[in-house]
Design an enzyme around this catalytic site. Structure first.
Site, PDB file in Angstrom:
ATOM      1  N   MET A   1       0.809  -1.217   0.000  1.00 31.93           N
ATOM      2  CA  MET A   1       0.000   0.000   0.000  1.00 31.93           C
ATOM      3  C   MET A   1       0.845   1.271   0.000  1.00 31.93           C
ATOM      4  SD  MET A   1      -3.133  -0.896   0.003  1.00 31.93           S
ATOM      5  CE  MET A   1      -3.962   0.589   0.490  1.00 31.93           C
ATOM      6  N   TYR A   2       2.137   1.162   0.296  1.00 28.99           N
ATOM      7  CA  TYR A   2       2.975   2.353   0.440  1.00 28.99           C
ATOM      8  C   TYR A   2       3.300   2.964  -0.905  1.00 28.99           C
ATOM      9  CZ  TYR A   2       3.868   0.849   5.268  1.00 28.99           C
ATOM     10  OH  TYR A   2       3.762   0.490   6.581  1.00 28.99           O
TER      11      TYR A   2
END
Length: 133
Positions: free
Chosen positions: A78-79
């Site tokens: 998700m980063y």
């Protein structure tokens, strides 16, 4: 870049109050019941590619690993955060460029995957549909 280094220094200084920290030496312990020895401080990467540039991320990695003795790195698919289609994966690009410059066997890399979300459709393998694990 200077601001990033100051933030890392402050974080490491604060951690030194709880852990035995001297330059190039951070206490290590076994990760759970595994045979992996990890530094008691794990470097998070959630801002690289959104709030920090790739160059700043690599500079932070070099400082943490080469000058402070950290060997434990955390990332996630998700980063960077806040998560959005335009920036997803930039953190991984920063880490992969840096990993090509070090002995990979000296790095313990932790990661996570995303859970279900109807609104996050751009992660790898989702083919435009909501994420499902």
């Amino acid at each position: 870049t200077r601001r990033s280094m100051i933030i890392i220094f402050v974080c490491l200084f604060a951690a030194a109050q709880s852990f035995s920290l001297t330059m190039n030496t951070i206490d290590r312990k076994f990760l759970g019941s595994s045979d992996l020895m990890v530094s008691k401080i794990c470097l998070g990467t959630m801002t690289w590619g959104q709030q920090n540039t790739e160059e700043e991320g690599i500079e932070q990695l070099n400082y943490a690993f080469h000058q402070s003795g950290i060997n434990f790195l955390d990332t996630a698919e998700m980063y960077p955060i806040p998560t959005k289609a335009e920036t997803q994966g930039r953190t991984d690009i920063t880490i992969s460029k840096w990993l090509k410059t070090v002995d990979r066997s000296s790095v313990v890399l932790a990661t996570k995957i995303a859970g279900y979300s109807d609104s996050i459709t751009w992660l790898p393998g989702r083919k435009g549909s909501g994420s499902r694990v």
